[in-house]
Design a protein around this motif. Structure first.
Motif, mmCIF file in Angstrom:
data_model
loop_
_atom_site.group_PDB
_atom_site.id
_atom_site.type_symbol
_atom_site.label_atom_id
_atom_site.label_comp_id
_atom_site.label_asym_id
_atom_site.label_seq_id
_atom_site.Cartn_x
_atom_site.Cartn_y
_atom_site.Cartn_z
ATOM 1 N N GLN A 169 0.817 -1.208 0.000
ATOM 2 C CA GLN A 169 0.000 0.000 0.000
ATOM 3 C C GLN A 169 0.853 1.262 0.000
ATOM 4 O OE1 GLN A 169 -3.322 0.071 -0.342
ATOM 5 N NE2 GLN A 169 -3.306 2.322 -0.356
ATOM 6 N N VAL A 170 2.069 1.167 0.498
ATOM 7 C CA VAL A 170 2.976 2.310 0.545
ATOM 8 C C VAL A 170 3.180 2.920 -0.836
ATOM 9 C CG1 VAL A 170 5.027 0.832 0.304
ATOM 10 C CG2 VAL A 170 5.251 3.094 1.357
ATOM 11 N N LYS B 5 3.987 8.606 0.005
ATOM 12 C CA LYS B 5 4.794 9.375 0.959
ATOM 13 C C LYS B 5 6.276 9.033 0.838
ATOM 14 C CE LYS B 5 0.911 9.681 4.171
ATOM 15 N NZ LYS B 5 0.376 9.316 5.506
ATOM 16 N N TYR B 6 6.768 9.136 -0.367
ATOM 17 C CA TYR B 6 8.176 8.867 -0.648
ATOM 18 C C TYR B 6 8.595 9.705 -1.848
ATOM 19 C CZ TYR B 6 6.079 5.836 -4.182
ATOM 20 O OH TYR B 6 5.327 5.354 -5.222
ATOM 21 N N ALA B 7 9.867 10.024 -1.912
ATOM 22 C CA ALA B 7 10.359 10.859 -3.015
ATOM 23 C C ALA B 7 10.970 10.041 -4.138
ATOM 24 C CB ALA B 7 11.391 11.860 -2.487
ATOM 25 N N HIS B 8 11.552 8.888 -3.791
ATOM 26 C CA HIS B 8 12.268 8.103 -4.788
ATOM 27 C C HIS B 8 11.947 6.611 -4.662
ATOM 28 C CE1 HIS B 8 14.855 11.758 -4.279
ATOM 29 N NE2 HIS B 8 14.730 11.738 -5.598
ATOM 30 N N LEU B 9 11.737 6.007 -5.805
ATOM 31 C CA LEU B 9 11.476 4.576 -5.907
ATOM 32 C C LEU B 9 12.529 3.976 -6.845
ATOM 33 C CD1 LEU B 9 9.666 2.015 -5.602
ATOM 34 C CD2 LEU B 9 8.357 2.865 -7.578
ATOM 35 N N SER B 10 13.318 3.057 -6.331
ATOM 36 C CA SER B 10 14.407 2.473 -7.111
ATOM 37 C C SER B 10 13.951 1.219 -7.863
ATOM 38 C CB SER B 10 15.574 2.115 -6.180
ATOM 39 O OG SER B 10 16.616 1.498 -6.901
ATOM 40 N N ILE B 11 14.330 1.144 -9.135
ATOM 41 C CA ILE B 11 14.124 -0.077 -9.914
ATOM 42 C C ILE B 11 15.357 -0.293 -10.786
ATOM 43 C CG2 ILE B 11 11.622 0.315 -10.009
ATOM 44 C CD1 ILE B 11 11.964 0.867 -13.032
ATOM 45 N N ALA B 12 15.518 -1.513 -11.273
ATOM 46 C CA ALA B 12 16.588 -1.795 -12.222
ATOM 47 C C ALA B 12 16.127 -1.436 -13.626
ATOM 48 C CB ALA B 12 16.978 -3.269 -12.161
ATOM 49 N N ASN B 13 17.075 -1.141 -14.493
ATOM 50 C CA ASN B 13 16.787 -0.806 -15.882
ATOM 51 C C ASN B 13 15.970 -1.935 -16.533
ATOM 52 O OD1 ASN B 13 16.798 -0.277 -18.612
ATOM 53 N ND2 ASN B 13 18.997 -0.007 -18.788
ATOM 54 N N PRO B 14 14.721 -1.683 -16.899
ATOM 55 C CA PRO B 14 13.881 -2.758 -17.443
ATOM 56 C C PRO B 14 14.354 -3.285 -18.795
ATOM 57 C CG PRO B 14 12.779 -0.631 -17.634
ATOM 58 C CD PRO B 14 14.001 -0.412 -16.783
ATOM 59 N N LYS B 15 15.203 -2.528 -19.480
ATOM 60 C CA LYS B 15 15.726 -2.985 -20.780
ATOM 61 C C LYS B 15 16.917 -3.926 -20.613
ATOM 62 C CE LYS B 15 14.200 1.117 -23.320
ATOM 63 N NZ LYS B 15 14.623 2.268 -24.158
ATOM 64 N N THR C 36 4.617 -4.638 -12.780
ATOM 65 C CA THR C 36 3.852 -4.561 -11.528
ATOM 66 C C THR C 36 3.207 -3.186 -11.367
ATOM 67 O OG1 THR C 36 5.262 -6.203 -10.423
ATOM 68 C CG2 THR C 36 4.040 -4.674 -9.014
ATOM 69 N N LEU C 37 3.983 -2.150 -11.611
ATOM 70 C CA LEU C 37 3.442 -0.795 -11.497
ATOM 71 C C LEU C 37 2.300 -0.582 -12.489
ATOM 72 C CD1 LEU C 37 6.765 1.235 -11.106
ATOM 73 C CD2 LEU C 37 5.021 0.826 -9.335
ATOM 74 N N GLU C 38 2.455 -1.124 -13.681
ATOM 75 C CA GLU C 38 1.399 -0.981 -14.691
ATOM 76 C C GLU C 38 0.136 -1.725 -14.256
ATOM 77 O OE1 GLU C 38 0.679 -1.698 -19.497
ATOM 78 O OE2 GLU C 38 2.637 -2.121 -18.593
ATOM 79 N N LYS C 39 0.330 -2.925 -13.741
ATOM 80 C CA LYS C 39 -0.814 -3.740 -13.303
ATOM 81 C C LYS C 39 -1.559 -3.061 -12.150
ATOM 82 C CE LYS C 39 -2.518 -7.956 -14.230
ATOM 83 N NZ LYS C 39 -1.795 -9.181 -13.885
ATOM 84 N N LEU C 40 -0.819 -2.336 -11.323
ATOM 85 C CA LEU C 40 -1.423 -1.635 -10.184
ATOM 86 C C LEU C 40 -1.969 -0.263 -10.561
ATOM 87 C CD1 LEU C 40 1.227 -2.431 -7.419
ATOM 88 C CD2 LEU C 40 -1.041 -3.458 -7.664
ATOM 89 N N GLY C 41 -1.764 0.137 -11.818
ATOM 90 C CA GLY C 41 -2.228 1.442 -12.269
ATOM 91 C C GLY C 41 -1.411 2.594 -11.715
ATOM 92 N N LEU C 42 -0.125 2.338 -11.433
ATOM 93 C CA LEU C 42 0.725 3.340 -10.794
ATOM 94 C C LEU C 42 1.848 3.855 -11.694
ATOM 95 C CD1 LEU C 42 1.072 1.667 -7.280
ATOM 96 C CD2 LEU C 42 -0.404 3.587 -7.915
ATOM 97 N N THR C 43 1.829 3.505 -12.963
ATOM 98 C CA THR C 43 2.909 3.920 -13.864
ATOM 99 C C THR C 43 3.040 5.438 -13.924
ATOM 100 O OG1 THR C 43 2.634 1.928 -15.217
ATOM 101 C CG2 THR C 43 3.808 3.784 -16.211
ATOM 102 N N ALA C 44 1.938 6.112 -14.099
ATOM 103 C CA ALA C 44 1.972 7.573 -14.245
ATOM 104 C C ALA C 44 2.351 8.273 -12.942
ATOM 105 C CB ALA C 44 0.624 8.083 -14.741
ATOM 106 N N THR C 45 1.805 7.812 -11.826
ATOM 107 C CA THR C 45 2.038 8.496 -10.551
ATOM 108 C C THR C 45 3.446 8.269 -10.000
ATOM 109 O OG1 THR C 45 1.083 6.624 -9.345
ATOM 110 C CG2 THR C 45 -0.393 8.438 -9.915
ATOM 111 N N THR C 46 4.113 7.212 -10.446
ATOM 112 C CA THR C 46 5.474 6.935 -9.944
ATOM 113 C C THR C 46 6.563 7.364 -10.927
ATOM 114 O OG1 THR C 46 5.401 4.679 -10.865
ATOM 115 C CG2 THR C 46 4.706 4.968 -8.562
ATOM 116 N N LYS C 47 6.181 7.765 -12.117
ATOM 117 C CA LYS C 47 7.152 8.053 -13.181
ATOM 118 C C LYS C 47 8.248 9.016 -12.748
ATOM 119 C CE LYS C 47 7.454 9.775 -17.930
ATOM 120 N NZ LYS C 47 6.695 10.308 -19.100
#
Length: 255
Positions: A125-126, A131-141, A152-163
């Motif tokens: 849910q976080v 309530k965070y400034a940065h979300l780390s992920i590895a290069n998807p390519k 996962t972000l796309e499935k949760l509908g969070l792609t735009a809000t976390t971009k």
């Protein structure tokens, strides 16, 4: 005590395991390209592999996509432990591998993790609370765990809000480092990076349900440079055996 082979001059981290005995005439050295998420398991496996077989394992760690490029450019790897199944399959189709050697050595698990206790809830849910400034992920390519994170972000509908909050590492190891060092409050990592013997090694995490992304099937394959290397074949057999399987599962992987 025989000497350890020179380390590879590649941009990946290198881990060398020295042989315990020089008395085995059949002992060989195998150069292995290892997906970054599998760093800790292969280090543990290498010790048993060497003790049980007499062979020496020299491993380089990095992103799967980067390893593909290095292999195509003639890097001296003999075995490839990928973070996906598509890259080894592609190398198979391009005649870069020993036919029939490819198999799935582990199925990875994605986790959302923070080094802070109680920061990440067990439902993720976080991510939605924001309530965070940065979300780390590895290069998807380049890194399959990074691709799983974006799915996962796309499935949760969070792609735009976390971009605008995403910080991207070139490998899953770098994505983990961003969180560990505080450059990101939380991030998508491989469960194996924060999990050992059935418990989190620290912090808080949400184990991402498998249905939120494509399966992270991790395949191993012998490359052409290893076709006549007894240590390469021995390693592949060893990864299928009970000792390696127990270690792999202890880090949160499936088989």
């Amino acid at each position: 005590m025989r000497t350890v082979p020179h380390r590879l001059s590649l941009p990946s981290l290198v881990f060398a395991v020295a042989a315990l005995s020089s008395g085995m005439a059949s002992a060989d050295v195998v150069q292995v390209a290892v997906a970054a998420n599998f760093t800790a398991p292969i280090q543990a496996i290498a010790k048993d592999f060497e003790k049980d077989t007499g062979h020496t394992l020299v491993a380089s760690f990095g992103a799967t996509g980067q390893f593909y490029t290095q292999i195509k450019n003639g890097a001296p790897f003999e075995v490839f432990l990928s973070a996906d199944d598509t890259t080894p399959a592609k190398l198979d189709s391009e005649n870069e591998t020993v036919k029939g050697s490819r198999f799935t050595y582990a199925v990875g698990t994605l986790a959302l993790w923070s080094p802070k206790e109680g920061y990440v809830d067990n439902q993720g849910q976080v991510l939605k609370d924001g309530k965070y400034a940065h979300l780390s992920i590895a290069n998807p390519k380049a890194a399959p765990y990074g691709l799983a994170a974006t799915q996962t972000l796309e499935k949760l509908g969070l792609t735009a809000t976390t971009k605008d909050r995403i910080v991207e590492g070139q490998s899953i190891a770098q994505a983990y480092q961003f969180v560990q060092t505080g450059n990101a409050e939380l991030g998508f990592v491989a469960l194996s990076q924060v999990f050992k013997d059935g418990n989190l090694s620290g912090g808080s995490a949400w184990i991402v349900p498998a249905d939120l992304h494509e399966p992270i099937k991790q395949d191993a394959v012998i490359l052409n440079k290893g076709k006549d290397n007894a240590a390469a074949k021995a390693l592949m057999d060893y990864l299928k055996g009970p000792k390696a399987t127990a270690i792999i599962k202890s880090f949160g992987y499936q088989r």
